[in-house]
Design an enzyme around this catalytic site. Structure first.
Site, PDB file in Angstrom:
ATOM      1  N   GLU A 207     -42.684   6.772 -16.492  1.00 20.95           N
ATOM      2  CA  GLU A 207     -42.307   6.130 -17.774  1.00 20.95           C
ATOM      3  C   GLU A 207     -43.352   5.107 -18.189  1.00 20.95           C
ATOM      4  O   GLU A 207     -43.589   4.895 -19.373  1.00 20.95           O
ATOM      5  CB  GLU A 207     -40.898   5.514 -17.652  1.00 20.95           C
ATOM      6  CG  GLU A 207     -39.834   6.604 -17.634  1.00 20.95           C
ATOM      7  CD  GLU A 207     -38.548   6.231 -16.912  1.00 20.95           C
ATOM      8  OE1 GLU A 207     -38.327   5.048 -16.617  1.00 20.95           O
ATOM      9  OE2 GLU A 207     -37.762   7.160 -16.629  1.00 20.95           O
TER      10      GLU A 207
ATOM     11  N   HIS B  79     -45.075   4.513 -12.255  1.00 22.85           N
ATOM     12  CA  HIS B  79     -43.926   5.345 -12.644  1.00 22.85           C
ATOM     13  C   HIS B  79     -44.283   6.134 -13.907  1.00 22.85           C
ATOM     14  O   HIS B  79     -44.966   5.622 -14.797  1.00 22.85           O
ATOM     15  CB  HIS B  79     -42.704   4.460 -12.887  1.00 22.85           C
ATOM     16  CG  HIS B  79     -41.446   5.245 -13.011  1.00 22.85           C
ATOM     17  ND1 HIS B  79     -41.102   5.896 -14.166  1.00 22.85           N
ATOM     18  CD2 HIS B  79     -40.470   5.531 -12.112  1.00 22.85           C
ATOM     19  CE1 HIS B  79     -39.957   6.532 -13.977  1.00 22.85           C
ATOM     20  NE2 HIS B  79     -39.550   6.325 -12.738  1.00 22.85           N
TER      21      HIS B  79
ATOM     22  N   LYS C 174     -34.712   0.651 -13.644  1.00 14.53           N
ATOM     23  CA  LYS C 174     -35.326   0.760 -14.983  1.00 14.53           C
ATOM     24  C   LYS C 174     -34.921  -0.469 -15.829  1.00 14.53           C
ATOM     25  O   LYS C 174     -34.787  -1.553 -15.271  1.00 14.53           O
ATOM     26  CB  LYS C 174     -34.934   2.076 -15.655  1.00 14.53           C
ATOM     27  CG  LYS C 174     -35.118   3.283 -14.729  1.00 14.53           C
ATOM     28  CD  LYS C 174     -35.084   4.583 -15.450  1.00 14.53           C
ATOM     29  CE  LYS C 174     -35.038   5.727 -14.447  1.00 14.53           C
ATOM     30  NZ  LYS C 174     -35.645   6.946 -14.955  1.00 14.53           N
TER      31      LYS C 174
ATOM     32  N   ASN D 181     -34.428   2.629  -8.561  1.00 10.53           N
ATOM     33  CA  ASN D 181     -35.219   2.131  -9.686  1.00 10.53           C
ATOM     34  C   ASN D 181     -34.238   1.910 -10.826  1.00 10.53           C
ATOM     35  O   ASN D 181     -33.790   2.864 -11.446  1.00 10.53           O
ATOM     36  CB  ASN D 181     -36.287   3.162 -10.078  1.00 10.53           C
ATOM     37  CG  ASN D 181     -36.988   2.788 -11.371  1.00 10.53           C
ATOM     38  OD1 ASN D 181     -36.955   1.626 -11.778  1.00 10.53           O
ATOM     39  ND2 ASN D 181     -37.605   3.762 -12.019  1.00 10.53           N
TER      40      ASN D 181
ATOM     41  N   GLY E  98     -34.602  11.760 -14.983  1.00  8.66           N
ATOM     42  CA  GLY E  98     -33.597  11.418 -15.984  1.00  8.66           C
ATOM     43  C   GLY E  98     -33.123  12.602 -16.803  1.00  8.66           C
ATOM     44  O   GLY E  98     -32.452  12.430 -17.821  1.00  8.66           O
TER      45      GLY E  98
ATOM     46  N   GLU F 163     -42.686  12.484  -8.020  1.00 12.15           N
ATOM     47  CA  GLU F 163     -41.682  12.551  -9.080  1.00 12.15           C
ATOM     48  C   GLU F 163     -42.141  13.491 -10.184  1.00 12.15           C
ATOM     49  O   GLU F 163     -42.916  13.087 -11.067  1.00 12.15           O
ATOM     50  CB  GLU F 163     -41.461  11.155  -9.677  1.00 12.15           C
ATOM     51  CG  GLU F 163     -40.905  10.154  -8.686  1.00 12.15           C
ATOM     52  CD  GLU F 163     -40.016   9.133  -9.360  1.00 12.15           C
ATOM     53  OE1 GLU F 163     -38.901   8.938  -8.880  1.00 12.15           O
ATOM     54  OE2 GLU F 163     -40.424   8.564 -10.385  1.00 12.15           O
TER      55      GLU F 163
ATOM     56  N   SER G  30     -33.826  13.009 -10.635  1.00 13.08           N
ATOM     57  CA  SER G  30     -32.425  13.425 -10.674  1.00 13.08           C
ATOM     58  C   SER G  30     -31.834  13.683  -9.290  1.00 13.08           C
ATOM     59  O   SER G  30     -30.994  14.569  -9.122  1.00 13.08           O
ATOM     60  CB  SER G  30     -32.252  14.655 -11.574  1.00 13.08           C
ATOM     61  OG  SER G  30     -32.660  14.347 -12.897  1.00 13.08           O
TER      62      SER G  30
HETATM   63  C1  PEP Z   1     -36.832   7.426 -11.452  1.00 13.06           C
HETATM   64  O1  PEP Z   1     -36.600   6.610 -12.334  1.00 13.06           O
HETATM   65  O2  PEP Z   1     -37.786   7.236 -10.678  1.00 13.06           O
HETATM   66  C2  PEP Z   1     -35.976   8.597 -11.325  1.00 13.06           C
HETATM   67  C3  PEP Z   1     -36.228   9.475 -10.398  1.00 13.06           C
HETATM   68  O3  PEP Z   1     -34.932   8.682 -12.230  1.00 13.06           O
HETATM   69  P1  PEP Z   1     -33.676   9.699 -12.141  1.00 13.06           P
HETATM   70  O4  PEP Z   1     -33.184   9.645 -10.708  1.00 13.06           O
HETATM   71  O5  PEP Z   1     -32.699   9.139 -13.110  1.00 13.06           O
HETATM   72  O6  PEP Z   1     -34.194  11.042 -12.495  1.00 13.06           O
END
Ligand code: PEP
Length: 256
Positions: A100, A98, A15, A13, A176, A170, A216
């Site tokens: 975000e 997601h 972003k 992803n 992040g 998630e 992460s």
């Molecule tokens: C994501 O954007 O779905 C995500 C898991 O980000 P990160 O791996 O940076 O935590």
């Protein structure tokens, strides 16, 4: 439950990162590193990068996806992109819900449901994101919350359509932040999701259903997370922008 019947999916992803020219460069850098992957490899990019990424990914094993789509086919929704538009340009997969989008853009379980419906109607595969905030985890409501998010999003989805859905668990507090769920925490919630799928669609559908962990995940922790019995892949943010790290995660999925 037999993990071997499920195909692992590692999806990046990106972003809000990369211009079209940079997207091409990144796909060109990733492609040779993941060419022997034993899992599906996806890169979900900003809308404006889709064409460039598709061009760069042609002839490789990388599928290009989008990060969102609207619930309507067309209409007065300034700034939005429909699932039909994505399908028309050959995009086959889209992230929906997601955290975000939920956190910054007013996405709710109901709009997530509507977007899932639209994506399925357009023939797309969906990576549906669910997960709890830190506050919700501390309240002890993670499992109920994730089960509810899953049930609402999948309302009206048929068993046949379910084959075009992947769920990404998630935990919001791990996205992040550099904080990863432990392998045990990730597996526990992925297992809860699989039980929900079994309740709704039966044990065979649940056994075949792909559930990713995201939050992460990186080159260092991927192998342990991906070795868990209910974790079938990963949705990768930050590390998907680093070719060597992303490739290491793909390798871990191939081996796990
Ligand atoms: C994501 O954007 O779905 C995500 C898991 O980000 P990160 O791996 O940076 O935590």
């Amino acid at each position: 439950m037999n993990k071997a019947v499920r195909k692992a999916v590692i999806a990046g992803n990106w972003k809000m990162n990369k211009t079209p020219a940079e997207a091409k460069e990144l796909i060109n850098a990733i492609a040779p590193l993941v060419k022997d992957a034993g899992c599906d490899v996806v890169a979900c990019t900003p809308f404006v990068d889709l064409s460039a990424a598709q061009e760069a990914a042609e002839g490789t094993n990388i599928q290009i996806g989008a990060e969102n789509c609207h619930w309507a086919v067309s209409g007065a929704f300034t700034g939005e992109v429909s699932a039909q538009m994505l399908a028309a340009m050959g995009v086959g997969i889209v992230i929906i819900g997601h955290s975000e989008r939920r956190q910054y853009f007013g996405e709710t379980d109901v709009t997530v449901h509507d977007r899932v419906r639209a994506a399925l109607d357009a023939g797309l595969t969906v990576i549906l994101c669910v997960g709890e905030t830190l506050e919700q985890r501390e309240q002890g409501i993670t499992n109920e919350l994730v089960a509810l998010q899953t049930k609402i999003a999948l309302g009206g989805v048929s068993g046949e359509e379910l084959k075009r859905i992947i769920i990404a668990y998630e935990p919001v507090w791990a996205i992040g932040t550099g904080k990863t769920a432990t392998a045990q925490q990730a597996n526990e919630v992925c297992h809860v999701i699989r039980e929900v799928i079994a309740q709704l669609y039966g044990p065979e559908a649940a056994e075949a259903f792909t559930i990713q962990y995201g939050g992460s995940m990186n080159a260092g922790n991927a192998a342990e997370l991906l070795a868990q019995p209910d974790v079938d892949g990963g949705l990768i943010g930050g590390a998907s922008l680093k070719p060597a790290d992303f490739a290491a995660i793909v390798k871990a999925a191939t081996e796990g």
